[in-house]
Design a protein around this motif. Structure first.
Motif, PDB file in Angstrom:
ATOM      1  N   THR A   1       1.390  -0.802  -0.016  1.00 50.56           N
ATOM      2  CA  THR A   1      -0.253   0.204   0.092  1.00 50.56           C
ATOM      3  C   THR A   1       1.110   1.526   0.100  1.00 50.56           C
ATOM      4  O   THR A   1       1.822   1.427   0.112  1.00 50.56           O
ATOM      5  N   LEU A   2       0.522   2.251  -0.230  1.00 50.20           N
ATOM      6  CA  LEU A   2       1.399   3.611   0.367  1.00 50.20           C
ATOM      7  C   LEU A   2       1.825   3.632   1.397  1.00 50.20           C
ATOM      8  O   LEU A   2       2.745   4.170   1.811  1.00 50.20           O
TER       9      LEU A   2
ATOM     10  N   SER B   1       9.091   1.720   3.887  1.00 56.87           N
ATOM     11  CA  SER B   1      10.264   0.987   2.911  1.00 56.87           C
ATOM     12  C   SER B   1      10.900   2.514   3.183  1.00 56.87           C
ATOM     13  O   SER B   1      12.021   1.808   3.242  1.00 56.87           O
ATOM     14  N   ALA B   2      10.565   3.438   2.649  1.00 51.09           N
ATOM     15  CA  ALA B   2      11.347   4.591   2.175  1.00 51.09           C
ATOM     16  C   ALA B   2      12.317   5.155   3.369  1.00 51.09           C
ATOM     17  O   ALA B   2      12.966   5.184   3.400  1.00 51.09           O
ATOM     18  N   VAL B   3      11.813   4.922   4.454  1.00 51.32           N
ATOM     19  CA  VAL B   3      12.337   5.363   5.577  1.00 51.32           C
ATOM     20  C   VAL B   3      13.178   4.379   5.881  1.00 51.32           C
ATOM     21  O   VAL B   3      14.405   4.790   6.360  1.00 51.32           O
TER      22      VAL B   3
END
Length: 580
Positions: free
Chosen positions: A12-13, A19-21
């Motif tokens: 999901t968003l 994941s980006a963090v």
């Protein structure tokens, strides 16, 4: 709070953002700590999923960080995964947190009461099942409570004592547990003198568990009644479930099976309804349900229930965890009993060895928890040896079983002394083993010791007495040609078994077969024919009585409320409890 389905959400968003963090963890580390606890935990769980345990360990070893993620209550299931992975990886996170917490308590010893209260709350949620470290935490909490002679701290001290008693019970520190109970009583008395009452259900339930572990069954039964009398409206469901579990076990060993059944089935229902079917508290109730089923001779169903409990604990804790080890041991023993007549012990041996392997990885080699696991493995090895056609292998297995039994006996005598049911069980096990090793006089001596201790502690007609009487009968019948003594003992064992469990009791098979052999040996063929018929009728009764069904079918809904279950139990004891 009811458990929810704890599964990682697909891409999901939100998950993409997490994941980006994590991808920028090094630069974002400080900012991550300012996030709300649920989001902060999700970042750490992503580290765990990616196998970045060193980075995760550096976070969880900081007390403030760990205390914050503990507040994400609906993530506790996943937190166990992370914590266990770190412990298996060699990160001593439990010890580090316990040390940090103890130091924190010493720093704030002279601070205001509000700060201490916050520290104590942190300590309460830090228990991760690692007994020695948890004990340090609760001792520090208790020390804080003793610094001010105020009513609020007396209530908190009682709660500290309950948790400390629970940990010491789990770690087999029974003498210290008894001291903890006495300390709790002093705080109870202080509250009472000031017109205040703390609910005693959890404390009495833990005392019941201590006495049960020491095989003081009459005392355990007495205190389970006191704990049941303390169940009132508004009591945490966890406390109610734990009291019902302990009371059920106390009823089982007193052979009050109807009461035990009602109590444990309601505990199972409550735990599943409130916590969910994947929660460790539900697995606790399943283990005690399996104990009940095993003791009422519903062996096949007990195996299934123990397996379900193990599956939950492995899912929650994974790895090398004491809770998983105890589930392996229970399943090993029930599988051994279930497969006794077939001689197929591979599954039972696997679980026994897993239990021993986990315990020795975590605890000292002379820890009392190893006594029962070694005992179970020894029983299995003896049966494998008896069926072995290679003499050298047979002797090796019997010697290994002997060493395990002796080790278990010494651990039990050190913990409980000579005059104890657990010690008697180990004597009986050695008696059986010596018979297999053809050391018949030693076998007779062990069986007689076991019978004498059990009779004095449990009475003449207890199940445990019947087991030892039947084993001595087998020795006299098959190896010592003392047929008259054997016949009397077989008939006594049969009478006790039928009285406790009915005509379809599984243990009757071995007594019936023993009598058939005995009467053949002395040429009494009329009795041989009689007991062949008895055995045939027993087989037909077993086929009808113990068809395999789902043991959890009849606990999916509870026909009674908790209040009705409690009142029914107390009325049967001719006592009244407070209204729920």
């Amino acid at each position: 709070m009811a458990a929810v389905e704890l599964e990682w959400i697909p891409e999901t968003l939100y998950n993409t953002a997490i994941s980006a963090v994590v991808d920028n963890y090094i630069r974002s580390r400080r900012d991550i700590r300012s996030l709300p606890e649920n989001i902060q935990f999700d970042v750490y769980y992503k580290l765990y999923q990616q196998g970045r345990l060193c980075q995760l360990g550096s976070e969880f070893c900081e007390l403030e960080v760990f205390a914050k993620v503990l507040r994400a209550l609906d993530k506790r299931h996943l937190l166990h995964h992370c914590f266990q992975a770190l412990m298996d990886h060699g990160v001593k996170v439990a010890s580090v947190l316990a040390y940090s917490f103890s130091r924190r308590c010493s720093y704030i010893a002279e601070s205001d009461a509000a700060v201490k209260e916050k520290a104590i709350q942190v300590g309460f949620v830090l228990d991760a099942g690692w007994y020695s470290d948890a004990e340090k935490v609760f001792l520090s909490c208790l020390q804080l409570c003793t610094l001010h002679d105020e009513m609020l701290h007396w209530f908190r001290a009682v709660e500290c004592c309950v948790r400390l008693l629970h940990v010491r019970n789990g770690n087999c520190k029974y003498h210290l547990g008894e001291e903890t109970f006495k300390l709790a009583q002093t705080y109870m008395d202080k509250l009472s003198k000031h017109g205040q009452q703390a609910n005693k259900a959890a404390l009495y339930g833990e005392l019941c568990a201590l006495l049960f572990a020491k095989s003081h069954y009459d005392e355990a039964y007495k205190w389970c009644i006191e704990a049941m009398k303390e169940i009132t409206a508004g009591l945490p469901v966890k406390v109610v479930v734990d009291v019902l579990r302990q009371a059920s076990k106390a009823c089982v060993v007193k052979r009050e099976f109807k009461k035990a059944e009602q109590l444990i089935k309601h505990a199972v229902y409550l735990a599943r309804d409130h916590f969910g079917s994947k929660h460790p508290k539900y697995s606790d109730t399943l283990l005690d349900y399996g104990f009940y089923l095993l003791n009422v001779d519903n062996i096949c169903q007990s195996v299934a229930i123990y397996q379900a409990a193990l599956d939950i604990r492995q899912s929650v804790f994974g790895g090398k965890n004491i809770h998983v080890a105890t589930a392996h041991e229970d399943l090993a023993y029930s599988s051994y009993v279930h497969q006794y007549s077939s001689g197929k012990f591979d599954n039972a041996l696997f679980h026994a060895e897993r239990a021993i392997g986990i315990i020795t990885h975590i605890l000292p080699e002379d820890h009392l928890l190893l006594a029962s696991s070694k005992r179970v493995k020894a029983l299995i090895l003896e049966e494998i040896a008896i069926d072995c056609h290679n003499k050298e292998t047979e002797q090796r297995l019997l010697q290994e079983a002997h060493d395990l039994h002796l080790s278990s006996l010494q651990l039990a005598k050190k913990a409980f002394g000579e005059f104890n049911v657990q010690t008697a069980k180990h004597y009986g096990n050695l008696g059986r083993l010596y018979q297999s090793m053809r050391k018949f006089k030693e076998a007779e001596e062990m069986h007689i010791k076991a019978i004498q201790i059990k009779e004095q502690l449990l009475g003449q007609e207890d199940y445990e007495v019947a087991l030892s009487v039947g084993h001595l009968a087998s020795l006299y019948n098959y190896d010592m040609n003392q047929y008259e003594n054997a016949e009397k003992l077989y008939l006594r064992s049969i009478a006790i078994g039928k009285k406790l469990f009915g005509e379809g009791y599984s243990g009757l098979e071995y007594d019936y077969r023993g009598l058939i052999k005995l009467y053949n040996s002395i040429g009494n063929y009329e009795k041989v024919f009689e007991y062949h018929n008895v055995l045939s009728n027993w087989n037909r009764l077993r086929d009808r009585q113990y068809s395999v069904t789902d043991a959890l079918e009849d606990v999916s809904t509870s026909p009674q409320s908790t209040e009705e279950v409690v009142q029914s139990f107390l009325i049967s004891q001719n006592v009244e409890g407070p209204s729920c």
